[in-house]
Design an enzyme around this catalytic site. Structure first.
Site, PDB file in Angstrom:
ATOM      1  N   SER A 141      -0.175   3.747   2.325  1.00 43.72           N
ATOM      2  CA  SER A 141      -1.119   2.451   1.929  1.00 43.72           C
ATOM      3  C   SER A 141      -1.180   1.227   2.485  1.00 43.72           C
ATOM      4  O   SER A 141       0.013   0.976   3.406  1.00 43.72           O
ATOM      5  CB  SER A 141      -0.953   2.207   0.340  1.00 43.72           C
ATOM      6  OG  SER A 141      -1.645   1.043  -0.077  1.00 43.72           O
ATOM      7  N   TYR A 154       5.943   0.080  -6.017  1.00 45.20           N
ATOM      8  CA  TYR A 154       4.812   0.652  -5.185  1.00 45.20           C
ATOM      9  C   TYR A 154       4.874   0.404  -3.800  1.00 45.20           C
ATOM     10  O   TYR A 154       4.813   1.301  -2.901  1.00 45.20           O
ATOM     11  CB  TYR A 154       3.336   0.083  -5.858  1.00 45.20           C
ATOM     12  CG  TYR A 154       2.262   0.827  -5.170  1.00 45.20           C
ATOM     13  CD1 TYR A 154       2.116   2.111  -5.515  1.00 45.20           C
ATOM     14  CD2 TYR A 154       1.325   0.127  -4.405  1.00 45.20           C
ATOM     15  CE1 TYR A 154       0.990   2.844  -4.759  1.00 45.20           C
ATOM     16  CE2 TYR A 154       0.362   0.828  -3.885  1.00 45.20           C
ATOM     17  CZ  TYR A 154       0.086   2.095  -4.038  1.00 45.20           C
ATOM     18  OH  TYR A 154      -1.122   2.765  -3.365  1.00 45.20           O
TER      19      TYR A 154
END
Length: 259
Positions: A141, A154
């Site tokens: 990501s 995350y």
């Protein structure tokens, strides 16, 4: 790899995984689709079948190390895998009442995003090394380039996946095994629908899937998009950390609302 014929995708029941399954579906293609929601997974498999693919749906949890090893091996035995996309992942807001990361959520993030990726990729590498052919894509990501307040766990998991992919690409260069890392920005999925803050350059999942497929066909090392967000992140890397800390501290957190 151009025109892979046997493809395994984790996290295929929704979002980018579902979009990738659809875009690869076609006559002569065998898809092995994994996910936790058997109902949605069966729906995706049926859609792919309507496009001419042979699609197999398997409800499986990527944190199940032994189960994943067996599933990957069984799929490969049925149709030697050309491409594996380790797509399954969660955020702190996935399936939990709070979007903030507490200890339990942080550990679960690592179990799914990091261990789940390893449980997908490592069995695949062993199989592909034996025949010296195959492609592996790991889903990272844009969040993996900078730790963000409220999403430290995350971001850390996605950074780990990115660096793992980059290292594996170098390790297996010249062996016939291609490795790419995918670094999307904001893509409209059920996961990002939980966000209550502005998401710049938000794009639909089907457009993201087209970009990913094109990048994998060209064996790109890093498939990062949209380019404007990627350029912004590169610029931030050139600024002293003390300055970027102040900038990042002002950004909205997952638990906040900007409406």
């Amino acid at each position: 790899m151009r025109d892979p014929r046997s493809i395994l995708i984790t996290g295929a029941s929704s979002g980018i995984g579902q979009a990738l399954a659809r875009i690869y579906a076609g006559p002569g293609v065998t898809l092995f689709l994994g996910g936790r929601d058997s109902g949605r997974l069966a729906h995706v498999a049926a859609e792919c079948g309507d496009h001419g693919a042979t699609a197999h749906a398997t409800a499986i949890d990527v944190t199940d190390r032994d189960g994943m090893k067996k599933w990957v091996a069984d799929c490969d035995a049925a149709a030697p895998l050309d491409l594996i996309i380790a797509n399954a992942g969660i955020t702190a807001a996935t399936g939990v009442p709070s979007a903030e990361e507490d200890e339990a959520q942080t550990r679960h993030l690592f179990a799914v995003n990091v261990d789940g990726t390893l449980n997908t990729v490592l069995p695949a590498i062993a199989l592909m090394r034996a025949r010296q052919r195959g492609q592996i894509a790991l889903m990272s990501s844009m969040a993996g380039f900078r730790g963000l307040a409220g999403a430290a766990g995350y971001c850390a998991t996605k950074a780990a996946v990115r660096v793992l992919a980059e290292g594996l690409r170098g390790t297996y260069a010249g062996t016939g095994i291609e490795v790419s890392v995918i670094c999307p920005g904001y893509v409209r999925t059920p996961m990002t629908d939980a966000n209550r803050f502005p998401m710049p350059f938000l794009m639909p999942a089907d457009k993201a899937a087209r970009i990913i497929r094109a990048g994998l066909a060209r064996n790109r090392s890093r498939i990062a998009f949209p380019w404007r967000m990627y350029a912004l992140l590169w610029t931030l890397q050139l600024i002293p950390v003390a300055v970027t800390d102040a900038i990042v501290a002002r950004l909205p957190r997952k638990g906040s609302s900007s409406n």
